[in-house]
Motif scaffolding. Structure first.
Motif, mmCIF file in Angstrom:
data_model
loop_
_atom_site.group_PDB
_atom_site.id
_atom_site.type_symbol
_atom_site.label_atom_id
_atom_site.label_comp_id
_atom_site.label_asym_id
_atom_site.label_seq_id
_atom_site.Cartn_x
_atom_site.Cartn_y
_atom_site.Cartn_z
ATOM 1 N N UNK A 1 0.887 -1.229 -0.057
ATOM 2 C CA UNK A 1 -0.082 -0.095 -0.057
ATOM 3 C C UNK A 1 1.014 1.289 0.125
ATOM 4 N N UNK A 2 0.494 2.296 -0.616
ATOM 5 C CA UNK A 2 1.206 3.422 -0.964
ATOM 6 C C UNK A 2 1.411 4.383 0.400
ATOM 7 N N UNK A 3 1.872 4.006 1.534
ATOM 8 C CA UNK A 3 1.872 4.739 2.754
ATOM 9 C C UNK A 3 1.033 4.559 3.771
ATOM 10 N N UNK A 4 1.053 5.093 4.838
ATOM 11 C CA UNK A 4 -0.004 5.017 5.789
ATOM 12 C C UNK A 4 -1.104 5.911 5.481
ATOM 13 N N UNK A 5 -2.193 5.456 5.568
ATOM 14 C CA UNK A 5 -3.634 6.078 5.040
ATOM 15 C C UNK A 5 -4.292 6.655 6.082
ATOM 16 N N UNK B 1 16.746 8.558 15.785
ATOM 17 C CA UNK B 1 16.714 9.623 14.777
ATOM 18 C C UNK B 1 16.995 9.201 13.277
ATOM 19 N N UNK B 2 16.291 8.054 12.755
ATOM 20 C CA UNK B 2 16.481 7.630 11.872
ATOM 21 C C UNK B 2 15.094 7.687 10.892
ATOM 22 N N UNK B 3 15.012 8.517 10.126
ATOM 23 C CA UNK B 3 13.496 8.518 9.092
ATOM 24 C C UNK B 3 13.328 7.293 8.773
ATOM 25 N N UNK B 4 12.001 7.131 8.468
ATOM 26 C CA UNK B 4 11.338 5.966 8.019
ATOM 27 C C UNK B 4 10.423 6.266 7.061
ATOM 28 N N UNK B 5 10.623 5.474 5.783
ATOM 29 C CA UNK B 5 9.664 5.772 4.712
ATOM 30 C C UNK B 5 8.928 4.350 4.346
ATOM 31 N N UNK B 6 7.448 4.721 4.234
ATOM 32 C CA UNK B 6 6.663 3.893 3.883
ATOM 33 C C UNK B 6 6.243 3.640 2.570
ATOM 34 N N UNK B 7 6.767 2.691 1.618
ATOM 35 C CA UNK B 7 6.709 2.645 0.298
ATOM 36 C C UNK B 7 5.779 1.571 -0.445
ATOM 37 N N UNK B 8 5.392 1.511 -1.531
ATOM 38 C CA UNK B 8 4.703 0.474 -2.081
ATOM 39 C C UNK B 8 5.257 -0.196 -3.235
ATOM 40 N N UNK B 9 5.430 -1.374 -2.971
ATOM 41 C CA UNK B 9 6.238 -2.279 -3.865
ATOM 42 C C UNK B 9 5.363 -2.389 -5.130
ATOM 43 N N UNK B 10 4.168 -2.122 -5.261
ATOM 44 C CA UNK B 10 3.349 -2.499 -6.733
ATOM 45 C C UNK B 10 3.489 -1.034 -7.382
ATOM 46 N N UNK B 11 3.783 0.051 -6.654
ATOM 47 C CA UNK B 11 3.869 1.595 -7.263
ATOM 48 C C UNK B 11 5.141 2.179 -6.543
#
Length: 329
Positions: A111-115, A159-169
């Motif tokens: 899914x493309x991030x937290x909704x 203090x490590x930034x976290x990115x939530x990304x979408x494998x399908x997009x």
């Protein structure tokens, strides 16, 4: 033995991927997680030990740029194969990122991030562009399934930034979780099922010095965390999400007063930066859920969160009403 069996999926898939890279002449190093990922007797990751062991392994492969390892699995205090429970691969990623002081921790999912709301229940939702560590932790703890609830604290502490990304997009922007919130106001709604509400009523409560301490000590004894709490002059109500020791907890609470237990409840949390101080948020919130009977309200304990306790059968309606009332969707 069952933990050894559960570990086989991670061990086999990473080994196969390593073989694939080798066959395609892609230089990499294979780092078995069971050589550095450890938890203590209370199932808590030993970040210091992980940091030391991982540094030693990385030093042996200082010329490498690509590393393959496993998520989810670890060794416990006895040296046995264990795991970080459901969603533990996110937890592993965050722990490793913290241990090596990474510039970013990317978590790829479907899914493309937290909704802003649960897309399985609400038709119209959108991905949140940026969250603070505190906001993300609240959402993860109170039901946002995209992220392991514990996976925020290692990244936040180091203090490590976290990115939530979408494998399908892969080109989708996703959600950035960092020290700064990025904006003020309501960001999202999350729901957590399987909640049990416990009320201890005692006419002596107001005069009983140390009453609350004694109540909390019962939950501490059985390692059962409390999600919400409200008090009055004659009663205290708390919620828990783990009823494993509920009979023993009730037995030890009974000397303090009348104990009432309600099961099959849901906590709905409205999360955002400084929402307790944002104009009209509370009015919009309670106007939106006017038809819903609310059992408890937690407000003021965190400037990022307002939580409501409702019976489970009102969950879908509540999320839909909040989506309309708070986000206009």
């Amino acid at each position: 033995m069952n933990k050894d069996i559960l570990a086989q999926g991670e061990l086999l898939s990473t080994k196969l991927f390593s073989i694939y890279l080798t066959e395609n002449n892609i230089d990499h190093a294979f780092l078995p997680a069971l050589e550095f990922m450890t938890i203590d007797a209370y199932d808590e990751p030993q970040v210091g030990a992980i940091k030391v062991k991982l540094a030693q392994l990385l030093k042996q492969h200082s010329e490498k740029k690509i590393f393959i390892t496993q998520g989810y699995i670890c060794r416990n205090a006895k040296g046995e194969v264990d795991n970080l429970k459901r969603g533990g691969s996110d937890y592993s990623a965050s722990l490793i990122a913290a241990a090596i002081n990474a510039s970013v921790c990317e978590i790829w999912t479907d899914i493309d991030g937290m909704h802003n709301n649960d897309p399985r229940i609400v038709n119209k939702t959108f991905a949140i562009e940026q969250l603070s560590f505190e906001e993300a932790a609240e959402l993860a703890y109170f039901g946002a399934k995209i992220l392991h609830p514990a996976s925020i604290w290692p990244a936040q502490f180091y203090n490590v930034p976290v990115k939530l990304l979408n494998t399908m997009e892969p080109t989708a922007k996703g959600t950035l979780i960092a020290e700064k919130a990025g904006s003020v106001g309501v960001k999202a709604v999350a729901a957590k099922d399987g909640i049990t509400a416990i009320r201890v009523k005692s006419s002596r409560m107001l005069l009983a010095y140390g009453f609350l301490r004694k109540v909390f000590e019962v939950f501490e004894k059985y390692r059962t965390s409390i999600d919400m709490i409200t008090t009055s002059e004659v009663a205290v109500s708390v919620t828990i999400d783990n009823d494993l020791n509920l009979p023993d907890i009730i037995k030890e609470l009974e000397p303090f007063g009348t104990v009432e237990v309600d099961t099959n409840h849901t906590i709905v949390s409205i999360v955002g930066n400084e929402i307790a101080e944002t104009k009209d948020v509370m009015k919009k919130l309670f106007d939106a859920i006017e038809p819903i009977p609310v059992r408890m309200v937690s407000y003021g304990g965190s400037k990022h969160n307002v939580s409501l306790l409702i019976t489970r059968n009102y969950k879908e309606q509540t999320l839909q009403l909040l989506n309309a009332g708070l986000f206009g969707l």
